[in-house]
Write a protein that holds these residues in place. Structure first.
Motif, short mmCIF file in Angstrom:
data_model
loop_
_atom_site.label_atom_id
_atom_site.label_comp_id
_atom_site.label_asym_id
_atom_site.label_seq_id
_atom_site.Cartn_x
_atom_site.Cartn_y
_atom_site.Cartn_z
N ASP A 89 50.86 38.93 48.63
CA ASP A 89 49.83 39.13 47.60
C ASP A 89 48.48 39.25 48.29
N ILE A 90 47.52 39.85 47.58
CA ILE A 90 46.21 40.06 48.20
C ILE A 90 45.49 38.74 48.52
N VAL A 91 45.87 37.64 47.85
CA VAL A 91 45.16 36.37 48.13
C VAL A 91 45.79 35.55 49.25
N VAL A 92 46.92 36.03 49.80
CA VAL A 92 47.61 35.27 50.86
C VAL A 92 46.71 34.96 52.07
N PRO A 93 45.93 35.96 52.59
CA PRO A 93 45.07 35.62 53.74
C PRO A 93 43.99 34.59 53.38
N LEU A 94 43.54 34.58 52.14
CA LEU A 94 42.53 33.59 51.73
C LEU A 94 43.16 32.19 51.69
N LYS A 95 44.35 32.12 51.14
CA LYS A 95 45.09 30.85 51.14
C LYS A 95 45.30 30.38 52.59
N ALA A 96 45.62 31.34 53.47
CA ALA A 96 45.93 31.00 54.87
C ALA A 96 44.72 30.42 55.62
N ILE A 97 43.50 30.76 55.20
CA ILE A 97 42.33 30.17 55.87
C ILE A 97 41.82 28.94 55.10
N GLY A 98 42.60 28.50 54.13
CA GLY A 98 42.29 27.21 53.50
C GLY A 98 41.55 27.27 52.17
N VAL A 99 41.39 28.46 51.58
CA VAL A 99 40.76 28.52 50.25
C VAL A 99 41.74 27.91 49.23
N ASP A 100 41.21 27.02 48.39
CA ASP A 100 42.05 26.35 47.41
C ASP A 100 42.30 27.29 46.23
N ALA A 112 40.13 27.47 42.81
CA ALA A 112 39.67 26.17 42.30
C ALA A 112 38.15 26.08 42.24
N GLU A 113 37.48 26.45 43.34
CA GLU A 113 36.01 26.39 43.36
C GLU A 113 35.47 27.77 43.68
N PRO A 114 34.95 28.47 42.70
CA PRO A 114 34.44 29.83 42.94
C PRO A 114 33.35 29.85 44.01
N ILE A 115 33.21 31.00 44.67
CA ILE A 115 32.20 31.18 45.72
C ILE A 115 31.00 31.88 45.11
N ARG A 116 29.87 31.18 45.02
CA ARG A 116 28.69 31.77 44.37
C ARG A 116 27.39 31.50 45.10
N GLU A 167 34.56 35.10 40.49
CA GLU A 167 34.88 34.78 39.09
C GLU A 167 35.70 33.49 38.99
N GLY A 168 36.49 33.23 40.02
CA GLY A 168 37.41 32.09 39.98
C GLY A 168 38.77 32.48 39.44
N GLY A 169 38.94 33.73 39.05
CA GLY A 169 40.23 34.20 38.53
C GLY A 169 40.08 35.62 38.04
N PRO A 170 41.11 36.12 37.33
CA PRO A 170 41.03 37.50 36.83
C PRO A 170 39.87 37.64 35.85
N SER A 171 39.29 38.81 35.76
CA SER A 171 38.12 39.01 34.91
C SER A 171 38.13 40.41 34.34
N ARG A 172 37.73 40.54 33.09
CA ARG A 172 37.67 41.86 32.47
C ARG A 172 36.37 42.58 32.85
N ASN A 173 35.26 41.86 32.81
CA ASN A 173 33.95 42.50 32.99
C ASN A 173 33.29 42.24 34.34
N HIS A 174 33.86 41.33 35.13
CA HIS A 174 33.32 41.01 36.47
C HIS A 174 31.84 40.60 36.39
N GLU A 175 31.48 39.84 35.36
CA GLU A 175 30.05 39.57 35.17
C GLU A 175 29.46 38.67 36.26
N ASN A 176 30.20 37.67 36.71
CA ASN A 176 29.64 36.81 37.76
C ASN A 176 29.54 37.56 39.09
N THR A 177 30.54 38.42 39.32
CA THR A 177 30.55 39.22 40.55
C THR A 177 29.35 40.15 40.57
#
Ligand code: CP3
Length: 357
Positions: A89-100, A112-116, A167-177
């Motif tokens: 999955d596309i998030v596997v490398p992020l998990k591998a470097i320790g992103v929760d 778990a904790e969005p990056i902002r 966003e911290g998860g899937p998003s329709r409008n990507h407003e935080n991004t």
């Protein structure tokens, strides 16, 4: 930088794989038939997939070389597709470097904790091959089993990964991004640059282990205008493509709703541009320009129509592709989970028969 159209075989790649219809089409060379594979071919539409995944969470299954190998091979065995795509999955490398983060069934990746904020970037360290030793192991097993069938490695593109992280998860409008992209362009550029390095490292691991092509999924980048894409996303995606150019393996670039971005997505460094179903392939070729193959673009929902209608829509795709320099047949996005697997098997056979030269 190596031109993939030049007739030089990357060292280590078996001749039969190099001469496969899929890799020839990517290099814009003559093919015996139009090659076919499906985004999300390994997954939920297959009963044998549901069986081996029983009781195993998605991310855990991505870290088990035996399961990865079996799931990657399932659609090749069943549908006789011309390429395998590495099960991950596309998030596997992020998990591998320790992103929760986790992949929630029916939802997708949840962080778990969005990056902002700037200090959040510290959570995105470099990826090393040791972080993903299971990928190297699985690809070693797979290339042995696949014989002449090429294996496609993949990664999420910086924008699409950033959209999940911000966003911290899937998003329709990507407003935080978008708020971050417009509100703090420097932090945004640094975030995408970090993700470009992680993505490039992850693709290199897959190529060095034996992947014969790579696809960069920028699934959600169609949410941007061309001007914003060029300014805020393209530098990071170009960095990823440049980092793997020297291997001489075809680089595919795909996103959904990217009709207005196709030219720029090619320019970012792709050898093959993936097209969703909204733009016919002849028009897509005009937008992309010469020197690139195209991949696509049957609407995945068409597979729910009767057989004759599927054949009619397939004919329209093949007709639009008839003048292309290179064409890899695919769906315009991933296989929908409730697709009848037999419809996919029939589609592969139909494209092979219709295009046999
Ligand atoms: O193409 C393949 O068959 C290889 C496997 C693959 C998966 N995800 C397996 C998966 C690939 C290439 C991906 C890429 C991916 N993951 C993308 C880009 C492709 C696209 O569709 O645009 C994106 C945006 C993701 C993020 C993600 N992961 C989503 C949106 C979901 C679906 C959520 C859901 O359940 O509806 C996932 C989970 C996921 N990735 C599953 C699979 C087989 C389903 C998990 C399960 O079976 O429990």
């Amino acid at each position: 930088m190596r031109d993939v159209s030049a007739n030089t075989r990357p060292s280590g790649s078996p001749t039969q794989t190099y001469d496969s219809a899929f890799l020839k089409a990517c290099r814009r060379e003559p093919v015996p038939h139009t090659p076919v594979w499906f985004m999300r071919q390994a997954g939920r539409s297959l009963p044998e997939y549901l069986k081996v995944r029983e009781g195993v969470p998605m991310l855990e299954s991505c870290m088990r070389p035996d399961l990865v190998t079996e799931i990657t091979l399932q659609p090749v065995r069943r549908h006789k597709v011309d390429a395998a795509i590495y099960f991950s999955d596309i998030v596997v490398p992020l998990k591998a470097i320790g992103v929760d983060l986790d992949i929630k069934p029916g939802v997708g990746p949840v962080v778990a904790e969005p990056i902002r904020r700037r200090e959040d970037l510290a959570r995105l360290r470099d990826l090393t091959p040791d972080d993903v030793a299971y990928v190297t192991e699985a690809i070693g097993m797979l290339t042995g089993e696949l014989g002449a069938t090429p294996l496609i490695g993949f990664a999420g593109a910086p924008f699409t990964l950033a959209s999940y992280l911000v966003e911290g998860g899937p998003s329709r409008n990507h407003e935080n991004t978008k708020a971050l992209m417009y509100g703090d362009p420097e932090l945004w550029a640094d975030l995408l640059d970090r993700l470009a390095d992680i993505t490039a490292a992850f693709l290199k691991v897959q190529i060095e282990a034996g992947a014969s092509a790579v696809q960069l999924f920028d699934s959600w980048v169609g949410a941007l205008s061309p001007a914003d894409y060029r300014r805020s996303v393209m530098p990071a995606s170009t960095k990823v493509f440049d980092a793997v150019a020297g291997y001489g393996v075809p680089r595919i670039h795909f996103g959904v709703g990217t009709g207005e971005l196709l030219g720029l997505m090619g320019e970012a460094g792709a050898d093959v541009v993936g097209v969703d179903w909204r733009v016919p392939l002849d028009e897509a070729a005009r937008r992309v320009g010469p020197g690139k193959a195209l991949q696509g673009n049957l609407d995945p929902a068409v597979l729910f129509a009767p057989r004759e209608a599927v054949e009619e829509q397939t004919r329209r795709v093949l007709d639009a592709a008839s003048g292309l320099e290179g064409h890899v047949f695919n769906l315009g996005h991933g296989v929908l989970p409730t697709t009848d697997p037999d419809a996919l098997t029939r589609l592969v056979e139909h494209v092979h028969t219709r295009t046999a030269r």
